[in-house]
Design an enzyme around this catalytic site. Structure first.
Site, PDB file in Angstrom:
ATOM      1  N   SER A 154       0.411  -1.482   0.048  1.00  0.00           N
ATOM      2  CA  SER A 154      -0.310   0.057   0.409  1.00  0.00           C
ATOM      3  C   SER A 154       0.876   1.198  -0.119  1.00  0.00           C
ATOM      4  CB  SER A 154      -1.144   0.032   1.118  1.00  0.00           C
ATOM      5  OG  SER A 154      -0.062  -0.055   2.275  1.00  0.00           O
ATOM      6  N   LYS A 174       0.390   4.856   6.826  1.00  0.00           N
ATOM      7  CA  LYS A 174       0.477   5.558   5.092  1.00  0.00           C
ATOM      8  C   LYS A 174       0.069   6.478   5.713  1.00  0.00           C
ATOM      9  CE  LYS A 174      -2.963   1.891   4.354  1.00  0.00           C
ATOM     10  NZ  LYS A 174      -3.165   1.363   3.387  1.00  0.00           N
TER      11      LYS A 174
END
Length: 332
Positions: A56, A129
């Site tokens: 990701s 993230k």
């Protein structure tokens, strides 16, 4: 004993006491019990090791990067037992931290506990993230990409993002990918467009008579409001609640993130990456072709080891610059 001897003993007693204390501390931490206490203290309050399990954040962080996280970057989070991730103290202040501090800034890479897993009662692994938006900000997501309207307003956008692409919705200016020039790992290169993934989730849920905004163990959901034009999703919109953060993977088309399950409250913030101490090509590594070439599996990425996040960002910039130069020029 004369008064001179008594005075000499009195003067030396503080030094003797300090020596005894230091000696006791040394003996304690030389024992197994002391070593365990010291290790747990470091893990609870200073630094903890994490493995990047997925793609990701590819472009900046890769699956198989093993790093230490600074746990005091945004305050001191509640200490949790490693592996089972269970708090060992009550949440005295209701914010998930023993000591509160300023939360993540826009563009920060952050390690946090995903709130949707907590709500579903599932194992709460840590996620990593980049902070796309924070409380008061507004986010648009279109087929073109992700846009930000900072809470500071239009003048702030004009001052800080004058060389970025913008769109206007109502009376507000939104800037396209505001971190893409500073953080070159942000990309849409891999997988199926996440915009159309979200549109598909929305349409399927409506056809089934369910809410597309409910993320469950059975169905994926979306957290951004769908704006419809002529029966089709034109764009998605979300305003971030106060004291929350909208976290998105740099690998935009291959990241399960706040676009799907919602923003992250401050109480779930753990820390920020410190430095990578080991980096290994895993089976799913596309860059090393490890899936088809077994010899590449678990090979070391030497160029990534012992680098801080600043060093990783510089490495990313260097690779992007080299990639942009024609091969015949780069070879000269």
């Amino acid at each position: 004993m004369n008064s001179t001897q008594e005075s000499s003993q009195t003067k030396s007693s503080p030094k003797t006491l300090a020596t005894k204390i230091l000696s006791g501390i040394y003996v304690f931490f030389s024992s197994w019990t002391g070593t365990i206490v010291l290790v747990l203290f470091v893990i609870f309050f200073v630094a903890q090791g994490f493995v990047i399990p997925s793609r990701s954040m590819v472009g900046t962080l890769y699956e198989g990067d093993i790093l230490f996280a600074k746990k005091y970057s945004y305050g001191i989070p509640l200490p949790r037992l490693p592996w089972i991730n269970t708090p060992i103290l009550p949440d005295f202040f209701g914010n998930g931290h023993l000591i509160k501090a300023e939360g993540p800034s826009r563009g920060d890479i952050v390690i946090f506990i995903p709130p949707h897993l907590e709500k579903l009662g599932l194992k709460t692994d840590h996620y990593i993230k980049r902070t796309f938006a924070k409380g008061g900000d507004e986010v648009l997501f279109t087929p073109r990409g992700m846009y930000l309207h900072p809470s500071e307003g239009n003048e702030y956008v004009k001052e800080h993002y004058s060389d970025y692409e913008m769109v206007q919705r109502g009376d507000k200016l939104f800037v396209l990918e505001p971190y893409s020039k500073k953080h070159l790992g942000v990309n849409y290169d891999e997988g199926i467009s996440s915009f159309y993934q979200m549109a598909s989730i929305y349409n399927e849920a409506r056809q089934d008579g369910r809410s597309p905004y409910d993320f469950s163990a059975q169905y994926r959901g979306i957290s951004m409001e769908a704006l419809i034009d002529n029966g089709r999703v034109e764009y998605f919109y979300k305003k971030i609640a106060d004291d929350e953060y909208f976290m998105v993977g740099d690998n935009r088309n291959n990241s399960e993130d706040s676009r799907f399950w919602g923003s992250v409250p401050y109480s779930n913030i753990v820390g920020t990456p410190w430095f990578i101490y080991l980096s290994i090509n895993l089976t799913q590594s596309i860059e090393s072709n490890a899936y088809f070439e077994p010899k590449q599996r678990y090979s070391l990425r030497w160029e990534r080891m012992f680098k801080t996040m600043q060093g990783i960002e510089e490495l990313t910039t260097q690779k992007a610059t080299t990639k942009s130069i024609p091969s015949e020029v780069a070879s000269k």
